[in-house]
Structures are given as structure tokens and as C-alpha cells.
Write a protein that holds these residues in place. Structure first.
Motif, PDB file in Angstrom:
ATOM      1  N   ASP A   1       0.622  -1.192  -0.109  1.00 57.19           N
ATOM      2  CA  ASP A   1       0.182  -0.090   0.119  1.00 57.19           C
ATOM      3  C   ASP A   1       0.677   1.171  -0.046  1.00 57.19           C
ATOM      4  O   ASP A   1       0.438   2.175  -0.805  1.00 57.19           O
ATOM      5  CB  ASP A   1      -1.004   0.079   1.252  1.00 57.19           C
ATOM      6  N   THR A   2       2.074   1.075   0.914  1.00 56.37           N
ATOM      7  CA  THR A   2       2.954   2.365   0.862  1.00 56.37           C
ATOM      8  C   THR A   2       3.426   2.536  -0.460  1.00 56.37           C
ATOM      9  O   THR A   2       3.519   3.758  -0.900  1.00 56.37           O
ATOM     10  CB  THR A   2       3.903   2.257   1.724  1.00 56.37           C
TER      11      THR A   2
ATOM     12  N   THR B   1       1.032   4.292  -3.102  1.00 58.91           N
ATOM     13  CA  THR B   1       0.903   5.498  -2.643  1.00 58.91           C
ATOM     14  C   THR B   1       1.846   6.284  -3.250  1.00 58.91           C
ATOM     15  O   THR B   1       1.825   7.314  -3.890  1.00 58.91           O
ATOM     16  CB  THR B   1       0.638   5.709  -1.224  1.00 58.91           C
TER      17      THR B   1
ATOM     18  N   GLU C   1       1.920   6.598  -7.110  1.00 59.85           N
ATOM     19  CA  GLU C   1       0.926   7.674  -7.535  1.00 59.85           C
ATOM     20  C   GLU C   1       1.032   9.187  -7.122  1.00 59.85           C
ATOM     21  O   GLU C   1       0.440   9.988  -7.502  1.00 59.85           O
ATOM     22  CB  GLU C   1      -0.435   7.208  -6.920  1.00 59.85           C
ATOM     23  N   SER C   2       2.187   9.206  -6.199  1.00 59.82           N
ATOM     24  CA  SER C   2       2.188  10.518  -5.546  1.00 59.82           C
ATOM     25  C   SER C   2       3.289  11.248  -6.550  1.00 59.82           C
ATOM     26  O   SER C   2       3.932  10.698  -7.450  1.00 59.82           O
ATOM     27  CB  SER C   2       2.822  10.684  -4.378  1.00 59.82           C
TER      28      SER C   2
END
Length: 118
Positions: A55-56, A59, A62-63
Motif C-alpha cells: 500500500d505504501t 501511494t 501515485e504521488s
């Protein structure tokens, strides 16, 4: 087997999509289960850590931000995951995990050197 496990760990940020994060966490857990002979309770805890890690990374992918910053954050996430795994694994399993992880790190360094020289 060792290389395949950690190839997945290192390739994760390049291939991760939202729907695949949990699947990949499960696949990595399955491979660690096989390589390290995890118990059922260890499997559940490892899956939780792998899911957080996935999940990290999703993220981060996508950042915005620089590649360098993302690389640092990715290393921090991997270190946090490893710290958690150290608490889950037995001493023998942890030593084997370290060997596998270190071999894969060296393999990735060698591949990066080869790409730069081409």
C-alpha cells in the motif's frame, strides 16, 4: 527461489496497480512461507506487513515528487517492513531472510551498474 522472492519485492514499485497490491502482498507472503517455513500465525502477520508495504509503495507510485525522494521513502518503507518482520520471524528465519535480501540487493546493484554502462 530466493531471487524470485526478492525480485518481486524490488520490482513492486514498477508494476503495482491498485487492484494488484493485495494480490502481490499475498504472493510475496506465500513465497516467504515456502522459503522460510512460516507458521500459520507468522503467515498472517507477514501478510499484514506485506500489505502495508504494498500500500505504501502504491501511494508513492501515485504521488508526485522527485525520483530521489520516492527512492528514500521506498527504502524507509522497506526498513520499516524489515523491522516488523524481524519481530515476527525466528532468529534462524531472520538470518535466512537477511541472506536472501542481501543477495537480491547485490543483484539489483549489479543490474543498475550494467544499465549505466550500456
Amino acid at each position: 527461489m530466493r531471487n524470485l522472492i526478492f525480485s518481486l519485492l524490488l520490482a513492486l514499485p514498477l508494476t503495482l496497480h491498485a487492484g494488484e497490491a493485495n494480490e502481490l502482498a499475498q504472493e510475496m507472503t506465500d513465497r516467504l512461507t515456502e522459503a522460510l517455513s512460516l507458521t500459520e500465525s507468522q503467515q498472517a502477520e507477514v501478510l499484514e506487513q506485506q500489505t502495508r508495504f504494498s500500500d505504501t509503495l502504491l501511494t508513492l507510485k501515485e504521488s508526485g515528487g522527485s525520483r530521489r525522494d520516492k527512492g528514500r521513502q521506498m527504502r524507509d518503507a522497506a526498513e520499516a517492513r524489515d523491522e516488523a518482520l524481524r519481530e515476527i520471524l525466528t532468529e534462524t528465519q531472520w538470518k535466512e531472510y537477511e541472506v536472501i535480501r542481501d543477495e537480491q540487493k547485490q543483484k539489483m546493484r549489479d543490474q543498475m551498474k550494467q544499465r549505466r554502462s550500456n
